[in-house]
Design a protein around this motif. Structure first.
Motif, PDB file in Angstrom:
ATOM      1  N   ARG A 141      -1.549  87.943 -39.568  1.00 26.61           N
ATOM      2  CA  ARG A 141      -2.522  86.855 -39.705  1.00 26.61           C
ATOM      3  C   ARG A 141      -3.283  87.043 -41.008  1.00 26.61           C
ATOM      4  NH1 ARG A 141      -5.569  85.880 -34.256  1.00 26.61           N
ATOM      5  NH2 ARG A 141      -6.261  87.965 -35.145  1.00 26.61           N
ATOM      6  N   GLN A 142      -3.831  86.038 -41.600  1.00 24.22           N
ATOM      7  CA  GLN A 142      -4.496  86.034 -42.838  1.00 24.22           C
ATOM      8  C   GLN A 142      -5.857  86.795 -42.342  1.00 24.22           C
ATOM      9  OE1 GLN A 142      -3.164  82.496 -45.668  1.00 24.22           O
ATOM     10  NE2 GLN A 142      -5.176  82.678 -45.395  1.00 24.22           N
ATOM     11  N   LYS A 143      -6.176  86.344 -41.295  1.00 21.27           N
ATOM     12  CA  LYS A 143      -7.753  86.990 -40.828  1.00 21.27           C
ATOM     13  C   LYS A 143      -7.624  88.253 -40.605  1.00 21.27           C
ATOM     14  CE  LYS A 143     -10.250  86.683 -36.556  1.00 21.27           C
ATOM     15  NZ  LYS A 143     -10.603  85.890 -35.071  1.00 21.27           N
ATOM     16  N   ASP A 144      -6.640  88.978 -39.989  1.00 21.05           N
ATOM     17  CA  ASP A 144      -6.565  90.039 -39.694  1.00 21.05           C
ATOM     18  C   ASP A 144      -6.239  91.017 -41.292  1.00 21.05           C
ATOM     19  OD1 ASP A 144      -6.506  89.928 -37.110  1.00 21.05           O
ATOM     20  OD2 ASP A 144      -4.313  89.771 -36.969  1.00 21.05           O
ATOM     21  N   GLU A 193      -9.737  90.997 -42.742  1.00 21.66           N
ATOM     22  CA  GLU A 193     -10.630  92.054 -42.024  1.00 21.66           C
ATOM     23  C   GLU A 193     -10.297  93.489 -42.386  1.00 21.66           C
ATOM     24  OE1 GLU A 193     -11.177  93.596 -37.493  1.00 21.66           O
ATOM     25  OE2 GLU A 193     -11.432  91.505 -37.909  1.00 21.66           O
ATOM     26  N   ASP A 221     -13.912  88.330 -47.361  1.00 21.62           N
ATOM     27  CA  ASP A 221     -14.084  87.024 -46.227  1.00 21.62           C
ATOM     28  C   ASP A 221     -12.927  86.204 -46.719  1.00 21.62           C
ATOM     29  OD1 ASP A 221     -14.821  84.769 -48.562  1.00 21.62           O
ATOM     30  OD2 ASP A 221     -16.001  86.766 -49.061  1.00 21.62           O
ATOM     31  N   GLY A 222     -12.574  85.548 -45.878  1.00 25.17           N
ATOM     32  CA  GLY A 222     -11.448  84.540 -45.949  1.00 25.17           C
ATOM     33  C   GLY A 222     -11.134  83.711 -47.116  1.00 25.17           C
ATOM     34  N   CYS A 280      -3.585  79.209 -37.663  1.00 25.09           N
ATOM     35  CA  CYS A 280      -3.306  80.774 -38.048  1.00 25.09           C
ATOM     36  C   CYS A 280      -2.184  80.819 -39.128  1.00 25.09           C
ATOM     37  CB  CYS A 280      -2.828  81.400 -36.790  1.00 25.09           C
ATOM     38  SG  CYS A 280      -2.312  82.854 -36.858  1.00 25.09           S
TER      39      CYS A 280
END
Length: 146
Positions: A52-55, A58, A63-64, A90
């Motif tokens: 996932r881009q979010k993971d 992180e 930041d995204g 997602c």
């Protein structure tokens, strides 16, 4: 003297990390990679398929929105692919076959740099160093108590 060593550890680790990144950047120029492009590829290869881009953001400490720009560049070069996950909010990121081949060559270059960096240490020293670094690992969301 022991207390003084504790107070210089952060400086020494930071200096070593900067020197390491400089050496890696210089070596990876031959593969047309910069820190901005090799770091996300490296994190993707360590995190596994369909991240996932979010993971990924992180994992990289970004930041995204900063990550999106990097991923745009990597996608234009054909090194990654982004797809909608089961949840449309997602986005999943995967290495393409070209991206996997490039990461394999990158690993070879980095392994040679590691061998050179650690050449004065025997296997026991390296194992102890890794063990100690794992013991002092600071979680990303660590906050110092007031």
């Amino acid at each position: 003297m022991q207390q003084n060593l504790r107070h210089t550890l952060g400086y020494r680790l930071g200096h070593l990390a900067r020197r390491w990144r400089q050496a890696v950047d210089e070596a990876l120029k031959t593969l047309d990679l910069t820190e901005a492009t090799w770091r996300p590829l490296l994190h993707l290869s360590h995190l596994g398929e369909a991240v996932r881009q979010k993971d990924l953001a992180e994992s990289m400490g970004l930041d995204g929105s900063s990550l999106v720009r990097l991923l745009d560049t990597l996608e234009e070069r054909g090194l990654i692919r982004r797809e909608d996950g089961r949840d449309r909010r997602c986005r999943l990121v995967t290495l393409t076959p070209d991206g996997r081949r490039l990461m394999e060559r990158t690993r070879q270059v980095v392994a040679a740099l590691e061998e050179d960096m650690l050449r004065r240490l025997d296997e026991g020293d390296v194992a102890q160093l890794v063990h100690l670094l794992e013991r002092i690992h600071i979680p990303q969301n660590h906050r110092q108590a007031p």
